[in-house]
Design a protein around this motif. Structure first.
Motif, PDB file in Angstrom:
ATOM      1  N   UNK A  83       0.843  -1.201   0.000  1.00 41.48           N
ATOM      2  CA  UNK A  83       0.000   0.000   0.000  1.00 41.48           C
ATOM      3  C   UNK A  83       0.874   1.247   0.000  1.00 41.48           C
ATOM      4  N   UNK A  84       1.995   1.134   0.738  1.00 40.92           N
ATOM      5  CA  UNK A  84       2.833   2.317   0.883  1.00 40.92           C
ATOM      6  C   UNK A  84       3.738   2.513  -0.326  1.00 40.92           C
ATOM      7  N   UNK A  85       3.763   1.515  -1.207  1.00 41.22           N
ATOM      8  CA  UNK A  85       4.709   1.590  -2.318  1.00 41.22           C
ATOM      9  C   UNK A  85       4.346   2.755  -3.242  1.00 41.22           C
ATOM     10  N   UNK A  86       5.299   3.627  -3.438  1.00 41.20           N
ATOM     11  CA  UNK A  86       5.061   4.771  -4.322  1.00 41.20           C
ATOM     12  C   UNK A  86       5.678   4.452  -5.685  1.00 41.20           C
ATOM     13  N   UNK A  87       4.864   3.839  -6.531  1.00 41.42           N
ATOM     14  CA  UNK A  87       5.364   3.366  -7.826  1.00 41.42           C
ATOM     15  C   UNK A  87       5.937   4.510  -8.658  1.00 41.42           C
ATOM     16  N   UNK A  88       5.231   5.649  -8.660  1.00 37.85           N
ATOM     17  CA  UNK A  88       5.679   6.771  -9.495  1.00 37.85           C
ATOM     18  C   UNK A  88       7.047   7.283  -9.055  1.00 37.85           C
ATOM     19  N   UNK A  89       7.256   7.296  -7.725  1.00 39.57           N
ATOM     20  CA  UNK A  89       8.567   7.741  -7.226  1.00 39.57           C
ATOM     21  C   UNK A  89       9.650   6.744  -7.634  1.00 39.57           C
ATOM     22  N   UNK A  90       9.315   5.441  -7.576  1.00 38.10           N
ATOM     23  CA  UNK A  90      10.295   4.420  -7.982  1.00 38.10           C
ATOM     24  C   UNK A  90      10.650   4.582  -9.465  1.00 38.10           C
ATOM     25  N   UNK A  91       9.634   4.879 -10.275  1.00 39.15           N
ATOM     26  CA  UNK A  91       9.882   5.057 -11.720  1.00 39.15           C
ATOM     27  C   UNK A  91      10.779   6.279 -11.942  1.00 39.15           C
ATOM     28  N   UNK A  92      10.451   7.362 -11.237  1.00 41.41           N
ATOM     29  CA  UNK A  92      11.266   8.585 -11.399  1.00 41.41           C
ATOM     30  C   UNK A  92      12.723   8.326 -11.012  1.00 41.41           C
ATOM     31  N   UNK A  93      12.922   7.551  -9.942  1.00 40.91           N
ATOM     32  CA  UNK A  93      14.286   7.248  -9.502  1.00 40.91           C
ATOM     33  C   UNK A  93      15.033   6.440 -10.568  1.00 40.91           C
ATOM     34  N   UNK A  94      14.348   5.447 -11.129  1.00 39.71           N
ATOM     35  CA  UNK A  94      14.997   4.608 -12.152  1.00 39.71           C
ATOM     36  C   UNK A  94      15.342   5.437 -13.390  1.00 39.71           C
ATOM     37  N   UNK A  95      14.408   6.297 -13.813  1.00 38.13           N
ATOM     38  CA  UNK A  95      14.664   7.123 -15.002  1.00 38.13           C
ATOM     39  C   UNK A  95      15.806   8.110 -14.723  1.00 38.13           C
ATOM     40  N   UNK A  96      15.825   8.662 -13.509  1.00 36.38           N
ATOM     41  CA  UNK A  96      16.916   9.594 -13.159  1.00 36.38           C
ATOM     42  C   UNK A  96      18.262   8.868 -13.203  1.00 36.38           C
ATOM     43  N   UNK A  97      18.303   7.618 -12.719  1.00 36.05           N
ATOM     44  CA  UNK A  97      19.548   6.834 -12.775  1.00 36.05           C
ATOM     45  C   UNK A  97      19.957   6.575 -14.219  1.00 36.05           C
ATOM     46  N   UNK A  98      18.963   6.291 -15.054  1.00 38.72           N
ATOM     47  CA  UNK A  98      19.256   6.045 -16.476  1.00 38.72           C
ATOM     48  C   UNK A  98      19.837   7.306 -17.118  1.00 38.72           C
ATOM     49  N   UNK A  99      19.239   8.459 -16.809  1.00 36.33           N
ATOM     50  CA  UNK A  99      19.727   9.715 -17.403  1.00 36.33           C
ATOM     51  C   UNK A  99      21.150  10.010 -16.947  1.00 36.33           C
ATOM     52  N   UNK A 100      21.391   9.756 -15.675  1.00 37.82           N
ATOM     53  CA  UNK A 100      22.741  10.006 -15.162  1.00 37.82           C
ATOM     54  C   UNK A 100      23.764   9.095 -15.844  1.00 37.82           C
ATOM     55  N   UNK A 101      23.398   7.818 -16.017  1.00 36.87           N
ATOM     56  CA  UNK A 101      24.320   6.877 -16.668  1.00 36.87           C
ATOM     57  C   UNK A 101      24.514   7.240 -18.141  1.00 36.87           C
ATOM     58  N   UNK A 102      23.471   7.775 -18.768  1.00 36.98           N
ATOM     59  CA  UNK A 102      23.555   8.075 -20.206  1.00 36.98           C
ATOM     60  C   UNK A 102      24.566   9.187 -20.488  1.00 36.98           C
ATOM     61  N   UNK A 103      24.593  10.206 -19.618  1.00 37.08           N
ATOM     62  CA  UNK A 103      25.498  11.326 -19.875  1.00 37.08           C
ATOM     63  C   UNK A 103      25.324  11.824 -21.292  1.00 37.08           C
ATOM     64  N   UNK A 104      26.415  12.216 -21.923  1.00 33.36           N
ATOM     65  CA  UNK A 104      26.349  12.648 -23.313  1.00 33.36           C
ATOM     66  C   UNK A 104      26.550  11.471 -24.268  1.00 33.36           C
ATOM     67  N   UNK A 105      27.173  10.393 -23.767  1.00 32.70           N
ATOM     68  CA  UNK A 105      27.601   9.308 -24.638  1.00 32.70           C
ATOM     69  C   UNK A 105      26.442   8.433 -25.140  1.00 32.70           C
ATOM     70  N   UNK A 106      25.458   8.169 -24.254  1.00 34.91           N
ATOM     71  CA  UNK A 106      24.467   7.140 -24.600  1.00 34.91           C
ATOM     72  C   UNK A 106      23.049   7.707 -24.699  1.00 34.91           C
ATOM     73  N   UNK A 107      22.933   8.908 -25.289  1.00 30.64           N
ATOM     74  CA  UNK A 107      21.628   9.555 -25.421  1.00 30.64           C
ATOM     75  C   UNK A 107      20.671   8.739 -26.292  1.00 30.64           C
ATOM     76  N   UNK A 108      21.216   8.101 -27.325  1.00 33.80           N
ATOM     77  CA  UNK A 108      20.358   7.336 -28.237  1.00 33.80           C
ATOM     78  C   UNK A 108      19.675   6.180 -27.524  1.00 33.80           C
ATOM     79  N   UNK A 109      20.446   5.484 -26.694  1.00 33.00           N
ATOM     80  CA  UNK A 109      19.876   4.352 -25.952  1.00 33.00           C
ATOM     81  C   UNK A 109      18.845   4.853 -24.947  1.00 33.00           C
ATOM     82  N   UNK A 110      19.125   6.005 -24.331  1.00 32.74           N
ATOM     83  CA  UNK A 110      18.196   6.581 -23.357  1.00 32.74           C
ATOM     84  C   UNK A 110      16.865   6.934 -24.023  1.00 32.74           C
ATOM     85  N   UNK A 111      16.981   7.613 -25.156  1.00 37.04           N
ATOM     86  CA  UNK A 111      15.759   8.040 -25.850  1.00 37.04           C
ATOM     87  C   UNK A 111      14.928   6.826 -26.250  1.00 37.04           C
TER      88      UNK A 111
END
Ligand SMILES: [Zn+2]
Length: 352
Positions: free
Chosen positions: A30-58
């Motif tokens: 009940x307490x699980x905040x799915x949207x926050x978990x998704x935002x965290x995962x996407x933020x991690x992906x963006x950080x890992x992508x940097x400038x090098x892996x924008x295509x994979x991110x998109x």
């Protein structure tokens, strides 16, 4: 009496513990905040992508596909049945390039093919479409001063039309041995119309850890299901001005499986996630500092080929380093996890 009473107390304790666990699980859910978990995962992906892996991110985070059914159609592709509908040459042509001492790009603007040269012939990776494989691969090798008749192996990393397109032609013309994953060989045989002119006869079935060896060089194949059930990636070593450089290929980037409902989407994403973790580990074990793909949108091959011309004494544009290679796979893992959480939310709450 004493023992019965002890048992009773014991059972009560167990029942009590289970009840507490059940309440805990319920409240966690009940307490699980799915949207926050998704935002965290996407933020991690963006950080890992940097400038090098924008295509994979998109491709994997920002534009998730919505696939709701398995592709079971067996119709002849338009680019075969209506040659006039073939994309204009200007949309796909790219110059071939010598990337390393013994590793060459013979692909197009969008789709890539690669050639590893050895003293006993060529190992080719992927074959683009039927309508451009002759010019880009056969013509490209010739332009680079290589002999296409010496292609000994054709490694089709998965059985989609943009990668298997020239395999039948290369098998017939040059007697090259075609290697592909078992489930993708099955698909080619099951859908004869879909694979019109793109159906090499079954030769070598890729297995996990299989080594393709030629002229003292070898390529190791890793089964990486997800993009298709038979997709494989590979690791190998090439030479840059005589220095060994370790390469890993991407393991199929787009999430082209049923992904818009919890069942079987959650399981499908797990297969893809397990694959990305596995190939990231292989990249780490083999100390890969170069990541290549069969789509330029993921590794910027066409742009990097242009940069090679002006390299001088500078670093090799493809050699991004071991950490950056790991970041590529982190992008895919975090994006897939974000999408998987979305399906977990759908399963738990009925909405995405
Ligand atoms: Zn594909």
């Amino acid at each position: 009496m004493k023992s019965i009473s002890a048992r009773t107390v014991g059972s009560c304790l167990i029942v009590g513990a289970l009840a507490v666990a059940a309440i805990k699980a319920q409240s966690t859910n009940q307490a699980r905040d799915f949207d926050a978990e998704i935002r965290t995962a996407v933020a991690s992906a963006k950080q890992a992508a940097g400038f090098e892996w924008q295509g994979a991110l998109v491709r994997t985070c920002l534009q998730p596909p919505q696939i709701g059914a398995e592709n079971t159609s067996d119709t002849i592709p338009g680019y075969i049945s209506k040659p006039a509908s073939t994309p204009a040459r200007s949309t796909w042509f790219a110059d071939p390039a010598k990337v390393f001492d013994d590793f060459y790009f013979v692909g197009g603007k969008i789709h890539s093919a690669w050639a590893l040269t050895t003293s006993e012939g060529i190992i080719l990776f992927d074959t683009i479409y039927p309508y451009n494989s002759d010019e880009l691969i056969v013509g490209g090798l010739k332009k680079l001063g290589l002999d296409p008749t010496t292609i000994k192996y054709v490694l089709v990393t998965h059985g989609h039309g943009d990668h298997i397109g020239g395999a039948e032609m290369l098998q017939k013309e040059f007697g090259a041995k075609v290697v592909m994953g078992g489930p993708d060989w099955d698909a080619v045989e099951k859908y004869p119309n879909r694979f019109t002119t793109m159906a090499p006869k079954r030769e070598i079935v890729a297995t996990d850890g299989m080594r393709i060896t030629l002229g003292g060089k070898s390529v190791t194949l890793w089964l990486t299901p997800g993009h298709t059930p038979g997709t494989f990636a590979f690791t190998t070593t090439v030479l840059d001005r005589g220095k060994p450089v370790n390469i890993v290929s991407s393991a199929g980037v787009a999430t082209s499986f049923i992904n818009n409902r919890p069942d079987p989407g959650i399981k499908n994403y797990q297969i893809y996630l397990d694959t990305q973790k596995k190939i990231a580990a292989k990249a780490s074990e083999t100390k890969a500092t170069v990541l290549i793909s069969n789509h330029s949108e993921f590794d910027d091959a066409v742009d990097k080929n242009r940069m090679l011309a002006g390299r001088g004494d500078g670093p090799h544009p493809y050699e991004v380093g071991a950490d950056s290679v790991q970041n590529f796979f982190k992008v895919l893992q975090n994006c897939a996890r974000a999408a998987q959480i979305g399906l977990e939310k759908q399963a738990a709450t009925g909405s995405r």
